[in-house]
Design an enzyme around this catalytic site. Sequence first.
Site, PDB file in Angstrom:
ATOM      1  N   ASP A 156       0.740  -1.288   0.141  1.00  0.00           N
ATOM      2  CA  ASP A 156       0.119   0.163  -0.199  1.00  0.00           C
ATOM      3  C   ASP A 156       0.879   1.268  -0.067  1.00  0.00           C
ATOM      4  O   ASP A 156       0.424   2.252   0.717  1.00  0.00           O
ATOM      5  CB  ASP A 156      -1.120   0.061   1.201  1.00  0.00           C
ATOM      6  CG  ASP A 156      -2.020  -1.083   1.026  1.00  0.00           C
ATOM      7  OD1 ASP A 156      -2.001  -1.810   0.189  1.00  0.00           O
ATOM      8  OD2 ASP A 156      -2.652  -1.422   1.895  1.00  0.00           O
ATOM      9  N   ASP A 260      -5.193  -5.600   7.175  1.00  0.00           N
ATOM     10  CA  ASP A 260      -5.910  -5.702   6.196  1.00  0.00           C
ATOM     11  C   ASP A 260      -6.337  -7.544   6.133  1.00  0.00           C
ATOM     12  O   ASP A 260      -5.447  -8.260   6.292  1.00  0.00           O
ATOM     13  CB  ASP A 260      -5.059  -5.480   4.895  1.00  0.00           C
ATOM     14  CG  ASP A 260      -6.022  -5.379   3.569  1.00  0.00           C
ATOM     15  OD1 ASP A 260      -6.872  -6.284   3.615  1.00  0.00           O
ATOM     16  OD2 ASP A 260      -5.746  -4.859   2.854  1.00  0.00           O
ATOM     17  N   GLU A 305     -11.147  -4.034   4.784  1.00  0.00           N
ATOM     18  CA  GLU A 305     -11.220  -4.786   3.362  1.00  0.00           C
ATOM     19  C   GLU A 305     -12.396  -5.993   3.461  1.00  0.00           C
ATOM     20  O   GLU A 305     -12.140  -6.780   2.746  1.00  0.00           O
ATOM     21  CB  GLU A 305      -9.681  -4.966   2.898  1.00  0.00           C
ATOM     22  CG  GLU A 305      -9.029  -3.888   2.483  1.00  0.00           C
ATOM     23  CD  GLU A 305      -9.382  -3.312   1.207  1.00  0.00           C
ATOM     24  OE1 GLU A 305     -10.430  -3.772   0.488  1.00  0.00           O
ATOM     25  OE2 GLU A 305      -8.794  -2.037   0.939  1.00  0.00           O
TER      26      GLU A 305
HETATM   27 MN   LIG Z   1      -4.143  -3.123   2.467  1.00  0.00          MN
END
Ligand SMILES: [Mn+2]
Length: 339
Positions: A156, A260, A305
């Site tokens: 990211d 995540d 997410e």
């Molecule tokens: Mn991520």
Amino acid sequence: MWALKTSQNFSKLSSSAFLRSLHSETTAKGIGIIGVPFDKGAGKVGTNEGPNALRDAGLIDEIRDISVNIDVKDYGDVHYELTKSSGRRINNLRNLEHVAACNKALAEKIEEITNDNRMPIALGGDHSIAVGSITGLRRKMKSDDLCVLWVDAHIDLNTSSSSLTGNMHGMPVSLLVKELRKEWPTIPILEWCQAQMSLKNFCWIGLRSTDYYEKLMMEKYGINYFDMRDIERMGIEKVVQRALEKINLDGKKKLHVSFDIDALDPLYANSTGTPVMGGLTLREGVFLMEQAYNTGTLSSLDLVEVNPLLGNERDVENTVNAAKLIIQAACGSNRTGNL
Ligand SMILES: [Mn+2]
């Protein structure tokens, strides 16, 4: 020193005094849940359904069940309004106005929760919400007082110019760190986020998919990371210990974990926008978070997410349940039972 503290903790793990001390740490702080129903940073719709999928699956009551002393407050969801939305891409950034407005509102909520002396847990939402989450946390701290464990299949670290998609959930770290500030044009509606963290206070766990540009940045800045190969070689316990030693050697910093759900293997968390095979087992993910909690420095969490619109019914159920276990571990849940 963190390593020493941990080994002391483990040697006392069965003593009730140690368990009580963990509970009192949790009690003193309390927990503040904030939902961020947001998907404008992702390429697919649906992470805006994440917070309520977790709540509907009983998350809040299950955290309360960890201990009679645990104090959980649900702050509801972040709401934001756009002053104006052009609908155009700006500097290759998709939905910039939404990402800026949502994160600004989230940063204020996180600040409010920390002012209430609670540990904020942000339920995403896509990973762009880490910008607001970390900015809100940082407001009452010096830039070196916070360290971040970024648990993710992806790093990211893209910028507006390097991103091929313009999806801002692939860029939050580059917006937060001073080393990459020069890679960004001036974006007035993002001025409030200030990019004051240093990459040296970040460490990644679970990487297995990085872009060419991101790989260059990893080399250039000597980024701290442990990818899936490191986990294979060293085991999750050593990886977490080494990661924490890299970013918080003396244990004096506050620890933020940005988790995540795609860090987990799609076997456990397939209802997510960018799954990558060969990830963490659920047991490794839970253990990682238990270790983060055991440091006594864990002060906030993003769980992002989760996308209930992707996958079949079983995938959604598995993904939500996996996310709940990770969050519960961050609140001090003990797999052999809670007192
Ligand atoms: Mn991520």
